[in-house]
Design a protein around this motif. Sequence first.
Motif, PDB file in Angstrom:
ATOM      1  N   HIS A 123       0.834  -1.203   0.000  1.00 39.97           N
ATOM      2  CA  HIS A 123       0.000   0.000   0.000  1.00 39.97           C
ATOM      3  C   HIS A 123       0.879   1.268   0.000  1.00 39.97           C
ATOM      4  O   HIS A 123       0.589   2.231  -0.710  1.00 39.97           O
ATOM      5  CB  HIS A 123      -0.926  -0.037   1.214  1.00 39.97           C
ATOM      6  CG  HIS A 123      -2.224   0.658   1.015  1.00 39.97           C
ATOM      7  ND1 HIS A 123      -3.025   0.493  -0.093  1.00 39.97           N
ATOM      8  CD2 HIS A 123      -2.879   1.538   1.809  1.00 39.97           C
ATOM      9  CE1 HIS A 123      -4.105   1.237   0.031  1.00 39.97           C
ATOM     10  NE2 HIS A 123      -4.044   1.894   1.169  1.00 39.97           N
ATOM     11  N   TYR A 124       1.958   1.259   0.796  1.00 40.39           N
ATOM     12  CA  TYR A 124       2.881   2.394   0.783  1.00 40.39           C
ATOM     13  C   TYR A 124       3.458   2.601  -0.619  1.00 40.39           C
ATOM     14  O   TYR A 124       3.581   3.732  -1.091  1.00 40.39           O
ATOM     15  CB  TYR A 124       4.033   2.188   1.783  1.00 40.39           C
ATOM     16  CG  TYR A 124       3.717   2.592   3.200  1.00 40.39           C
ATOM     17  CD1 TYR A 124       3.495   3.925   3.535  1.00 40.39           C
ATOM     18  CD2 TYR A 124       3.674   1.640   4.215  1.00 40.39           C
ATOM     19  CE1 TYR A 124       3.216   4.291   4.846  1.00 40.39           C
ATOM     20  CE2 TYR A 124       3.405   2.006   5.526  1.00 40.39           C
ATOM     21  CZ  TYR A 124       3.170   3.335   5.834  1.00 40.39           C
ATOM     22  OH  TYR A 124       2.905   3.695   7.124  1.00 40.39           O
ATOM     23  N   GLU A 125       3.814   1.513  -1.269  1.00 38.71           N
ATOM     24  CA  GLU A 125       4.362   1.610  -2.631  1.00 38.71           C
ATOM     25  C   GLU A 125       3.334   2.210  -3.590  1.00 38.71           C
ATOM     26  O   GLU A 125       3.665   3.059  -4.425  1.00 38.71           O
ATOM     27  CB  GLU A 125       4.812   0.227  -3.114  1.00 38.71           C
ATOM     28  CG  GLU A 125       5.460   0.242  -4.488  1.00 38.71           C
ATOM     29  CD  GLU A 125       6.753   1.040  -4.555  1.00 38.71           C
ATOM     30  OE1 GLU A 125       7.026   1.621  -5.631  1.00 38.71           O
ATOM     31  OE2 GLU A 125       7.499   1.095  -3.551  1.00 38.71           O
ATOM     32  N   GLU A 126       2.078   1.782  -3.474  1.00 35.27           N
ATOM     33  CA  GLU A 126       1.010   2.334  -4.325  1.00 35.27           C
ATOM     34  C   GLU A 126       0.854   3.832  -4.088  1.00 35.27           C
ATOM     35  O   GLU A 126       0.681   4.604  -5.034  1.00 35.27           O
ATOM     36  CB  GLU A 126      -0.318   1.628  -4.039  1.00 35.27           C
ATOM     37  CG  GLU A 126      -0.350   0.192  -4.489  1.00 35.27           C
ATOM     38  CD  GLU A 126      -1.585  -0.553  -3.996  1.00 35.27           C
ATOM     39  OE1 GLU A 126      -1.878  -1.599  -4.581  1.00 35.27           O
ATOM     40  OE2 GLU A 126      -2.243  -0.101  -3.029  1.00 35.27           O
ATOM     41  N   TYR A 127       0.945   4.263  -2.827  1.00 35.15           N
ATOM     42  CA  TYR A 127       0.846   5.690  -2.524  1.00 35.15           C
ATOM     43  C   TYR A 127       2.039   6.465  -3.063  1.00 35.15           C
ATOM     44  O   TYR A 127       1.881   7.583  -3.559  1.00 35.15           O
ATOM     45  CB  TYR A 127       0.687   5.923  -1.012  1.00 35.15           C
ATOM     46  CG  TYR A 127      -0.755   5.931  -0.594  1.00 35.15           C
ATOM     47  CD1 TYR A 127      -1.550   7.055  -0.797  1.00 35.15           C
ATOM     48  CD2 TYR A 127      -1.346   4.809  -0.041  1.00 35.15           C
ATOM     49  CE1 TYR A 127      -2.890   7.066  -0.448  1.00 35.15           C
ATOM     50  CE2 TYR A 127      -2.687   4.810   0.319  1.00 35.15           C
ATOM     51  CZ  TYR A 127      -3.451   5.938   0.116  1.00 35.15           C
ATOM     52  OH  TYR A 127      -4.770   5.938   0.457  1.00 35.15           O
ATOM     53  N   MET A 128       3.235   5.887  -2.997  1.00 38.19           N
ATOM     54  CA  MET A 128       4.411   6.557  -3.552  1.00 38.19           C
ATOM     55  C   MET A 128       4.233   6.763  -5.049  1.00 38.19           C
ATOM     56  O   MET A 128       4.502   7.850  -5.573  1.00 38.19           O
ATOM     57  CB  MET A 128       5.676   5.745  -3.269  1.00 38.19           C
ATOM     58  CG  MET A 128       6.117   5.833  -1.830  1.00 38.19           C
ATOM     59  SD  MET A 128       7.535   4.775  -1.366  1.00 38.19           S
ATOM     60  CE  MET A 128       8.499   4.635  -2.813  1.00 38.19           C
ATOM     61  N   GLU A 129       3.748   5.752  -5.738  1.00 40.20           N
ATOM     62  CA  GLU A 129       3.542   5.855  -7.185  1.00 40.20           C
ATOM     63  C   GLU A 129       2.452   6.872  -7.522  1.00 40.20           C
ATOM     64  O   GLU A 129       2.610   7.683  -8.435  1.00 40.20           O
ATOM     65  CB  GLU A 129       3.186   4.480  -7.761  1.00 40.20           C
ATOM     66  CG  GLU A 129       4.339   3.499  -7.728  1.00 40.20           C
ATOM     67  CD  GLU A 129       3.938   2.075  -8.077  1.00 40.20           C
ATOM     68  OE1 GLU A 129       2.771   1.842  -8.468  1.00 40.20           O
ATOM     69  OE2 GLU A 129       4.801   1.185  -7.934  1.00 40.20           O
ATOM     70  N   GLU A 184       3.754  10.473  -6.826  1.00 44.27           N
ATOM     71  CA  GLU A 184       4.684  10.882  -7.886  1.00 44.27           C
ATOM     72  C   GLU A 184       3.924  11.238  -9.162  1.00 44.27           C
ATOM     73  O   GLU A 184       4.242  12.224  -9.821  1.00 44.27           O
ATOM     74  CB  GLU A 184       5.709   9.778  -8.156  1.00 44.27           C
ATOM     75  CG  GLU A 184       6.723  10.138  -9.219  1.00 44.27           C
ATOM     76  CD  GLU A 184       7.540  11.386  -8.900  1.00 44.27           C
ATOM     77  OE1 GLU A 184       7.940  12.086  -9.861  1.00 44.27           O
ATOM     78  OE2 GLU A 184       7.762  11.691  -7.708  1.00 44.27           O
ATOM     79  N   SER A 185       2.889  10.468  -9.491  1.00 42.55           N
ATOM     80  CA  SER A 185       2.141  10.735 -10.726  1.00 42.55           C
ATOM     81  C   SER A 185       1.401  12.065 -10.666  1.00 42.55           C
ATOM     82  O   SER A 185       1.352  12.790 -11.658  1.00 42.55           O
ATOM     83  CB  SER A 185       1.168   9.597 -11.050  1.00 42.55           C
ATOM     84  OG  SER A 185       0.019   9.638 -10.223  1.00 42.55           O
ATOM     85  N   ILE A 186       0.854  12.436  -9.496  1.00 36.12           N
ATOM     86  CA  ILE A 186       0.144  13.720  -9.445  1.00 36.12           C
ATOM     87  C   ILE A 186       1.109  14.893  -9.267  1.00 36.12           C
ATOM     88  O   ILE A 186       0.769  16.019  -9.605  1.00 36.12           O
ATOM     89  CB  ILE A 186      -1.008  13.748  -8.416  1.00 36.12           C
ATOM     90  CG1 ILE A 186      -0.526  13.636  -6.977  1.00 36.12           C
ATOM     91  CG2 ILE A 186      -2.044  12.693  -8.746  1.00 36.12           C
ATOM     92  CD1 ILE A 186      -1.610  13.904  -5.950  1.00 36.12           C
TER      93      ILE A 186
END
Length: 147
Positions: A42-48, A51-53
């Motif tokens: 979940h942390y990895e998904e939030y990092m991605e 970064e995208s926004i």
Amino acid sequence: MPGLKHVVHRFLSNQGDTMKYLCLICAEKVMEQMSEADAAKHYEEYMEFTESIRESGHFVGCNRLVPAADAITVRVRQGKVSTTDGPFAETKEQLGGYYVIEASDLNEAIQVASRIPGARLGCVEVRPIAEDSRTLRALGLESETPA
């Protein structure tokens, strides 16, 4: 580290005709309640996502909150302050974090919010941020914007 005036100016500066929206992330399970493997994913998904926004220009700010059990609710009634341990309301879902984003309209804000990883586990409330002159004046922020 930027000074407060720089942060306020950045927060209030419009990039074109955008509005700011608060995306409140609510879920039944927060990071501390997940298995280590699920939390890491979940942390990895939030990092991605973050970064995208940042790259798309929608990002203004964000943060994660500690579990609701660590909250203190403050009320003032007839001049008397009272505090209660825990969140203001008993619900299954709890506020887990937020993003402040810039978007051209509510539809674009909804599109951005739909990509927040927590939307798959709970919900994301999207709410426009009031930036009218009366609000900005009350918050002492109006004088920070150039005329």
